[in-house]
Write a protein that holds these residues in place. Structure first.
Motif, PDB file in Angstrom:
ATOM      1  N   GLN A   1     -30.715 -29.864 -71.893  1.00  0.00           N
ATOM      2  CA  GLN A   1     -31.141 -28.737 -72.720  1.00  0.00           C
ATOM      3  C   GLN A   1     -30.342 -27.512 -72.277  1.00  0.00           C
ATOM      4  OE1 GLN A   1     -35.376 -27.411 -74.299  1.00  0.00           O
ATOM      5  NE2 GLN A   1     -35.282 -27.174 -72.084  1.00  0.00           N
ATOM      6  N   ILE A   2     -29.776 -26.801 -73.238  1.00  0.00           N
ATOM      7  CA  ILE A   2     -29.019 -25.594 -72.905  1.00  0.00           C
ATOM      8  C   ILE A   2     -29.820 -24.378 -73.369  1.00  0.00           C
ATOM      9  CG2 ILE A   2     -26.855 -24.340 -73.216  1.00  0.00           C
ATOM     10  CD1 ILE A   2     -25.464 -27.013 -73.475  1.00  0.00           C
ATOM     11  N   ILE A   3     -30.028 -23.465 -72.430  1.00  0.00           N
ATOM     12  CA  ILE A   3     -30.933 -22.347 -72.699  1.00  0.00           C
ATOM     13  C   ILE A   3     -30.214 -21.004 -72.538  1.00  0.00           C
ATOM     14  CG2 ILE A   3     -33.066 -21.197 -71.925  1.00  0.00           C
ATOM     15  CD1 ILE A   3     -33.949 -24.032 -70.960  1.00  0.00           C
ATOM     16  N   ASP A   4     -30.392 -20.154 -73.533  1.00  0.00           N
ATOM     17  CA  ASP A   4     -29.857 -18.792 -73.505  1.00  0.00           C
ATOM     18  C   ASP A   4     -30.949 -17.882 -72.960  1.00  0.00           C
ATOM     19  OD1 ASP A   4     -28.801 -16.323 -73.991  1.00  0.00           O
ATOM     20  OD2 ASP A   4     -28.264 -16.716 -76.089  1.00  0.00           O
ATOM     21  N   VAL A   5     -30.723 -17.275 -71.790  1.00  0.00           N
ATOM     22  CA  VAL A   5     -31.788 -16.445 -71.200  1.00  0.00           C
ATOM     23  C   VAL A   5     -31.601 -14.961 -71.526  1.00  0.00           C
ATOM     24  CG1 VAL A   5     -32.239 -18.092 -69.337  1.00  0.00           C
ATOM     25  CG2 VAL A   5     -30.644 -16.211 -68.928  1.00  0.00           C
ATOM     26  N   ARG A   6     -30.692 -14.668 -72.463  1.00  0.00           N
ATOM     27  CA  ARG A   6     -30.530 -13.269 -72.874  1.00  0.00           C
ATOM     28  C   ARG A   6     -31.665 -12.868 -73.825  1.00  0.00           C
ATOM     29  NH1 ARG A   6     -24.909 -13.207 -75.633  1.00  0.00           N
ATOM     30  NH2 ARG A   6     -25.829 -15.083 -76.548  1.00  0.00           N
ATOM     31  N   GLU A   7     -31.838 -11.587 -73.987  1.00  0.00           N
ATOM     32  CA  GLU A   7     -32.822 -11.096 -74.961  1.00  0.00           C
ATOM     33  C   GLU A   7     -32.319 -11.436 -76.369  1.00  0.00           C
ATOM     34  OE1 GLU A   7     -35.765  -9.720 -73.989  1.00  0.00           O
ATOM     35  OE2 GLU A   7     -35.117 -10.042 -71.924  1.00  0.00           O
ATOM     36  N   ALA A   8     -33.272 -11.535 -77.301  1.00  0.00           N
ATOM     37  CA  ALA A   8     -32.969 -12.048 -78.639  1.00  0.00           C
ATOM     38  C   ALA A   8     -31.877 -11.258 -79.368  1.00  0.00           C
ATOM     39  CB  ALA A   8     -34.239 -12.077 -79.481  1.00  0.00           C
ATOM     40  N   HIS A   9     -31.768  -9.944 -79.080  1.00  0.00           N
ATOM     41  CA  HIS A   9     -30.836  -9.111 -79.854  1.00  0.00           C
ATOM     42  C   HIS A   9     -29.397  -9.190 -79.348  1.00  0.00           C
ATOM     43  CE1 HIS A   9     -30.647  -6.218 -76.535  1.00  0.00           C
ATOM     44  NE2 HIS A   9     -31.930  -6.448 -76.386  1.00  0.00           N
ATOM     45  N   GLU A  10     -29.163  -9.842 -78.227  1.00  0.00           N
ATOM     46  CA  GLU A  10     -27.826  -9.754 -77.615  1.00  0.00           C
ATOM     47  C   GLU A  10     -26.773 -10.590 -78.350  1.00  0.00           C
ATOM     48  OE1 GLU A  10     -27.632  -9.383 -73.172  1.00  0.00           O
ATOM     49  OE2 GLU A  10     -29.788  -9.714 -73.321  1.00  0.00           O
ATOM     50  N   GLN A  11     -25.572 -10.055 -78.370  1.00  0.00           N
ATOM     51  CA  GLN A  11     -24.437 -10.679 -79.064  1.00  0.00           C
ATOM     52  C   GLN A  11     -23.363 -11.062 -78.039  1.00  0.00           C
ATOM     53  OE1 GLN A  11     -24.332 -11.359 -82.305  1.00  0.00           O
ATOM     54  NE2 GLN A  11     -26.288 -10.393 -82.762  1.00  0.00           N
ATOM     55  N   PRO A  12     -22.479 -12.011 -78.294  1.00  0.00           N
ATOM     56  CA  PRO A  12     -22.467 -12.860 -79.480  1.00  0.00           C
ATOM     57  C   PRO A  12     -23.484 -13.989 -79.389  1.00  0.00           C
ATOM     58  CG  PRO A  12     -20.741 -13.537 -77.983  1.00  0.00           C
ATOM     59  CD  PRO A  12     -21.399 -12.355 -77.345  1.00  0.00           C
TER      60      PRO A  12
END
Lengths: 372, 77
Positions: free
Chosen positions: A276-287
């Motif tokens: 499982q690959i998880i993005d731990v940034r806040e929802a608004h962050e780009q890219p």
């Protein structure tokens, strides 16, 4: 007929009787890294009947400069599993047991009980003290080896009532006081030398020849070719305190001192399945990374979603630069979740690599779950 | 008395030397250690054991030797 072990058997010190002892011996090697590779190769070639290999880590490109059991085709594979094939090819008469998992306070005692000798080729102090204490409790000899840049240390601990690693260094050093290979580099041939000396000690213990390196620490410097053998005395009080605490041993948890241990390159996981690959940034962050399946779980909310990590055998976390994902892995470790790794690249770099790879190779080799 | 001090591992970088000669009055190893900690400030943050004439000893051991080695633990594998 020439026997595979002829050159051992014609040695008056070994003979068939010594070779039989080797084939009956069971040796567990902790870590199939720089030290583990030569240890495993020589013990397999020598005909040690049962070889156990425990390692949770995967082969990375930067390992190949010194971890000589592996090649390009092993990249991204678990080390304990990847080591088995070349070793079995080297000697098919022996049994090789791979444990593709981390050594923990929970599995160590039960695992060590199944072996005669434990060989430490790990790369962090937490594991080294765990291995030492588990050897005291299960009463197994420990063939210890450790390296730093151009220097190595070897000793045999807990052998015939001899001193243990804690008699030399009673407690783990202060956090971050000692850098490891991935932070400061290591000469590739050094673990080859030190691991071979460890394999030599294992063979001496099994066959009962020579003088075992017990109660002594052998130090070697590859730059000066200087070696020293320093005498270590046993500290009964320290050994007894480990034994006294043995009932509580399995309730301890490993606190990974070195965050680097759980850091991997995105390139090394691209062939892995069921992750499982998880993005731990806040929802608004780009890219946004949308080249493959990514679960979004900001660092600030992780502690409320610990169940999220239990459904996959391994979880890989990323963020913008690799800093927050490291913090997240640390946080998860402290909550007792140890199947998580921090991806060292940031979101943009991961995106670039995923795009390049899809472009170059199509979908056929890429097992990172695609977002189709 | 004159004593050769040998540094191992990362202590070589801390002290910027692999070996040095120190002159000191008779006494315990702790007095030599104090002198070294004053000379090389970075040593205070390091973990190490001390060997006198190739034997690991405690700091309350009497200085007797021609050679003292400062030995840090290594974790690499």
């Amino acid at each position: 007929m020439t026997n595979r072990y002829n050159r051992h058997i014609i040695l008056p010190e070994i003979r068939q009787i010594g070779q039989n002892k080797l084939s009956k011996a069971k040796v567990l090697v902790i870590g199939a890294g720089g030290l583990g590779c030569p240890i495993l190769q020589y013990l397999a070639a020598a005909g040690v009947g049962t070889l156990g290999i425990i390692d949770f880590d995967v082969v990375e490109l930067s390992n190949l400069q010194r971890q000589v059991l592996f090649g390009d085709s092993s990249l991204g594979k678990n080390k304990a599993l990847a080591a088995k094939q070349p070793l079995q090819d080297l000697n098919n008469d022996i049994e090789i047991k791979s444990y593709p998992e981390a050594l923990t306070y929970q599995n160590a005692l039960q695992l060590f009980e199944q072996y005669d000798i434990i060989v430490d080729g790990s790369d962090n102090f937490e594991t080294r003290y765990l291995v030492n204490d588990a050897c005291i409790i299960t009463n197994k000899p420990l063939v210890f080896g450790a390296i730093y840049k151009f220097e190595g240390q070897v000793s045999v601990f807990n052998y015939q009532n001899g001193p243990t690693y804690r008699c030399l260094f009673p407690n783990p050093p202060q956090k971050d006081a000692v850098p490891n290979c991935s932070e400061i580099g290591v000469l590739g041939v050094l673990p080859g030398i030190i691991g071979s000396i460890q394999a030599n000690e294992v063979i001496k213990i099994i066959t009962g020849i020579g003088e075992v390196l017990s109660g002594k620490l052998f130090c070697f410097n590859t730059l000066t070719n200087q070696s020293s053998t320093l005498k270590i005395n046993k500290n009964e009080a320290i050994v007894n305190s480990v034994l006294e605490k043995s009932a509580a041993f399995t309730s301890q948890s490993i606190k990974l001192n070195c965050e680097v241990v759980n850091t991997v390159s995105f390139k090394s996981i691209i062939n892995k399945k069921n992750i499982q690959i998880i993005d731990v940034r806040e929802a608004h962050e780009q890219p946004k990374v949308d080249e493959f399946n990514v679960v979004s779980l900001p660092l600030s909310e992780i502690q409320n979603h610990l169940d999220q990590f239990k459904n996959h055998s391994e979880n890989y976390l990323f963020c913008q630069s690799g800093t927050r994902s490291k913090r997240a892995v640390k946080l998860l470790n402290e909550s007792g979740i140890t199947n998580c790794f921090s991806i060292e690249e940031g979101a943009q770099e991961i995106k670039n690599y995923a795009n390049m790879r899809h472009y170059e190779e199509g979908k056929k080799d890429c097992h990172v779950p695609r977002n189709d | 008395m004159e004593i050769t001090i040998k540094y191992f591992g990362q202590l070589v970088e801390t002290t910027n030397t692999t070996e040095e000669l120190i002159t000191i009055e008779k006494g315990q190893i702790s007095s030599l250690l104090n002198l070294l900690l004053n000379k090389h400030k970075g040593l205070k943050q390091k973990d190490f054991q001390i060997a006198q004439n190739q034997e690991i000893v405690s700091v309350d051991t009497e200085l007797s030797g021609a050679e003292i080695a400062l030995l840090p633990p290594f974790s690499g594998g």
